[in-house]
Write an enzyme that holds these catalytic residues in place. Structure first.
Site, PDB file in Angstrom:
ATOM      1  N   SER A 142     -37.443  12.886 -93.088  1.00 29.93           N
ATOM      2  CA  SER A 142     -37.510  13.263 -91.663  1.00 29.93           C
ATOM      3  C   SER A 142     -37.781  14.746 -91.519  1.00 29.93           C
ATOM      4  O   SER A 142     -38.229  15.207 -90.468  1.00 29.93           O
ATOM      5  CB  SER A 142     -36.202  12.904 -90.954  1.00 29.93           C
ATOM      6  OG  SER A 142     -35.920  11.547 -91.161  1.00 29.93           O
TER       7      SER A 142
ATOM      8  N   GLN B 157     -21.902  16.623 -92.072  1.00 28.87           N
ATOM      9  CA  GLN B 157     -22.603  16.813 -93.345  1.00 28.87           C
ATOM     10  C   GLN B 157     -23.586  17.981 -93.309  1.00 28.87           C
ATOM     11  O   GLN B 157     -24.307  18.211 -94.267  1.00 28.87           O
ATOM     12  CB  GLN B 157     -23.285  15.521 -93.795  1.00 28.87           C
ATOM     13  CG  GLN B 157     -24.469  15.078 -92.964  1.00 28.87           C
ATOM     14  CD  GLN B 157     -24.956  13.700 -93.379  1.00 28.87           C
ATOM     15  OE1 GLN B 157     -24.332  12.691 -93.088  1.00 28.87           O
ATOM     16  NE2 GLN B 157     -26.085  13.646 -94.069  1.00 28.87           N
TER      17      GLN B 157
ATOM     18  N   GLY C 167     -31.615   8.553 -88.007  1.00 29.69           N
ATOM     19  CA  GLY C 167     -32.727   8.434 -87.064  1.00 29.69           C
ATOM     20  C   GLY C 167     -33.965   9.151 -87.558  1.00 29.69           C
ATOM     21  O   GLY C 167     -34.109   9.401 -88.753  1.00 29.69           O
ATOM     22  N   ALA C 168     -34.874   9.482 -86.607  1.00 29.71           N
ATOM     23  CA  ALA C 168     -36.200  10.027 -86.961  1.00 29.71           C
ATOM     24  C   ALA C 168     -36.812   9.117 -88.024  1.00 29.71           C
ATOM     25  O   ALA C 168     -37.255   9.572 -89.091  1.00 29.71           O
ATOM     26  CB  ALA C 168     -36.100  11.474 -87.435  1.00 29.71           C
TER      27      ALA C 168
ATOM     28  N   GLY D  72     -40.054   5.219 -94.990  1.00 35.08           N
ATOM     29  CA  GLY D  72     -39.002   5.098 -96.012  1.00 35.08           C
ATOM     30  C   GLY D  72     -37.838   4.273 -95.476  1.00 35.08           C
ATOM     31  O   GLY D  72     -37.367   3.319 -96.121  1.00 35.08           O
ATOM     32  N   HIS D  73     -37.375   4.621 -94.261  1.00 36.34           N
ATOM     33  CA  HIS D  73     -36.275   3.851 -93.648  1.00 36.34           C
ATOM     34  C   HIS D  73     -36.706   2.397 -93.439  1.00 36.34           C
ATOM     35  O   HIS D  73     -35.928   1.475 -93.670  1.00 36.34           O
ATOM     36  CB  HIS D  73     -35.919   4.425 -92.266  1.00 36.34           C
ATOM     37  CG  HIS D  73     -35.417   5.833 -92.299  1.00 36.34           C
ATOM     38  ND1 HIS D  73     -36.107   6.877 -91.746  1.00 36.34           N
ATOM     39  CD2 HIS D  73     -34.277   6.363 -92.787  1.00 36.34           C
ATOM     40  CE1 HIS D  73     -35.425   7.997 -91.888  1.00 36.34           C
ATOM     41  NE2 HIS D  73     -34.314   7.717 -92.530  1.00 36.34           N
TER      42      HIS D  73
ATOM     43  N   HIS E 200     -38.823   6.763 -90.463  1.00 41.49           N
ATOM     44  CA  HIS E 200     -40.169   6.782 -91.035  1.00 41.49           C
ATOM     45  C   HIS E 200     -40.292   5.576 -91.960  1.00 41.49           C
ATOM     46  O   HIS E 200     -39.344   4.778 -92.099  1.00 41.49           O
ATOM     47  CB  HIS E 200     -40.428   8.113 -91.743  1.00 41.49           C
ATOM     48  CG  HIS E 200     -39.376   8.502 -92.733  1.00 41.49           C
ATOM     49  ND1 HIS E 200     -39.097   7.766 -93.866  1.00 41.49           N
ATOM     50  CD2 HIS E 200     -38.500   9.539 -92.741  1.00 41.49           C
ATOM     51  CE1 HIS E 200     -38.140   8.354 -94.544  1.00 41.49           C
ATOM     52  NE2 HIS E 200     -37.729   9.421 -93.872  1.00 41.49           N
TER      53      HIS E 200
ATOM     54  N   ASP F  86     -32.332  10.290-102.165  1.00 41.00           N
ATOM     55  CA  ASP F  86     -31.078  11.039-102.099  1.00 41.00           C
ATOM     56  C   ASP F  86     -30.192  10.559-103.251  1.00 41.00           C
ATOM     57  O   ASP F  86     -29.177   9.888-103.051  1.00 41.00           O
ATOM     58  CB  ASP F  86     -30.397  10.808-100.742  1.00 41.00           C
ATOM     59  CG  ASP F  86     -31.214  11.413 -99.621  1.00 41.00           C
ATOM     60  OD1 ASP F  86     -31.476  12.620 -99.667  1.00 41.00           O
ATOM     61  OD2 ASP F  86     -31.629  10.666 -98.713  1.00 41.00           O
TER      62      ASP F  86
HETATM   63  O1  PAF Z   1     -29.103   9.683 -95.907  1.00 38.58           O
HETATM   64  C1  PAF Z   1     -28.806   9.852 -94.703  1.00 38.58           C
HETATM   65  O2  PAF Z   1     -29.626   9.697 -93.805  1.00 38.58           O
HETATM   66  C2  PAF Z   1     -27.390  10.243 -94.340  1.00 38.58           C
HETATM   67  O3  PAF Z   1     -26.853  11.103 -95.280  1.00 38.58           O
HETATM   68  C3  PAF Z   1     -26.462   9.024 -94.094  1.00 38.58           C
HETATM   69  C4  PAF Z   1     -26.279   8.217 -95.359  1.00 38.58           C
HETATM   70  C5  PAF Z   1     -27.034   8.163 -92.996  1.00 38.58           C
HETATM   71  C6  PAF Z   1     -25.087   9.521 -93.658  1.00 38.58           C
HETATM   72  O4  PAF Z   1     -25.151  10.269 -92.499  1.00 38.58           O
END
Ligand code: PAF
Length: 282
Positions: free
Chosen positions: A192, A66, A36-37, A41-42, A39, A156
């Protein structure tokens, strides 16, 4: 187009069943996993998915496993309504936004370990247990959503490479699509967590992309040795707390010399209390 919001597994299964019954054989599902949050990029991952698939599903879930005990799980920005509007504007078909108890019904859970050489260096060293959590949630999402393709940002880098290994080792019939890092006008990679930065910190944060650009230029000019490249990068980072700056291959092993199309420059730095990562795919 109205985006369908699904928050429990029974509804997701019913949706899937309906899809199987009503859609053509060549229907393709693209998954964009997010916390979520959202931007730009997503949204660029979403757009790529929409170009390549019939249906695009975005998962929104701040995955507790995580985050380390001293990390920002509680403060992590959450705004489902805003995320939903952005998904609707971008033409997302479904948002899957479950609760923690839905994704982790057991307290004592099976744990997936990343490969030793990939999962416990860099991000995995600084953030103990991080990739165990990422692998667990990504595998759960893959099993529930059954996408043909899943979209991850190159920002990432270590996560992307470990997820590729997951798919390969567990014979998952999913294509992992790596999408280029999106940057703000000042060069800072979209994240984010950028909202945590004060305006002074934001100015300092520019040193991160600048250091990577310095390295990229030197490579373009013909420098191949890691040591001088890293030295140049460190100089550009002076004044901010660099956690690591490293040159490695796609299995995260350190490289003495850059190998074209097989090397990564990885960088993590702390600006005030905010950890930021960035990288260069060489
Ligand atoms: O990159 C992320 O936003 C997170 O690590 C993911 C891949 C959604 C897993 O929670």
């Amino acid at each position: 187009m109205k985006t369908l919001l699904i928050s429990n597994i029974a509804d997701l299964i019913a949706y899937q069943k309906n899809l199987q019954e009503t859609l053509e054989k060549d229907t393709r599902i693209g998954l964009v996993p997010t916390m979520g949050a959202l931007h730009a990029g997503h949204l660029s991952l979403v757009r790529t998915s929409k170009q390549q698939n019939t249906i695009t599903i975005v998962s929104i879930f701040v995955n507790p496993t995580q985050f380390g005990p001293n990390e920002d799980f509680k403060q992590y920005p959450r705004d489902l309504q805003k995320d939903l509007s952005l998904c609707e504007e971008t033409g997302v078909d479904v948002v899957f936004a479950p609760q923690v108890a839905t994704m982790y019904p057991q307290r004592d859970t099976i744990c997936l370990n990343p490969p030793k050489n990939m999962g416990y260096v860099y991000e995995g060293f600084v953030r103990e247990g991080h990739f165990n959590g990422v692998l667990a949630i990504v595998l759960k999402l893959f099993n529930l959503i059954k996408p043909h393709r899943a979209y991850f940002g190159q920002k990432d880098a270590q996560q992307l490479l470990i997820i590729k290994r997951l798919v390969q080792e567990f014979f998952l019939p999913i294509e992992i699509i790596a999408c280029p890092t999106q940057r703000d006008t000042d060069g800072l990679a979209l994240s984010s967590r950028n909202i945590y930065l004060s305006s002074e910190e934001r100015k300092n944060a520019r040193k991160i992309p600048q250091a990577l650009q310095t390295i990229a230029k030197a490579i373009e000019m013909g420098e191949t040795k890691s040591a001088p490249l890293l030295q140049m990068g460190k100089k550009a980072l002076e004044g901010i707390e660099c956690e690591y700056l490293a040159i490695c291959d796609y299995e995260l092993a350190p490289l003495e010399n850059i190998q074209k199309n097989a090397s990564l420059v990885l960088l993590a730095a702390k600006i005030g209390k905010t950890r930021l990562i960035d990288n260069l795919w060489v």
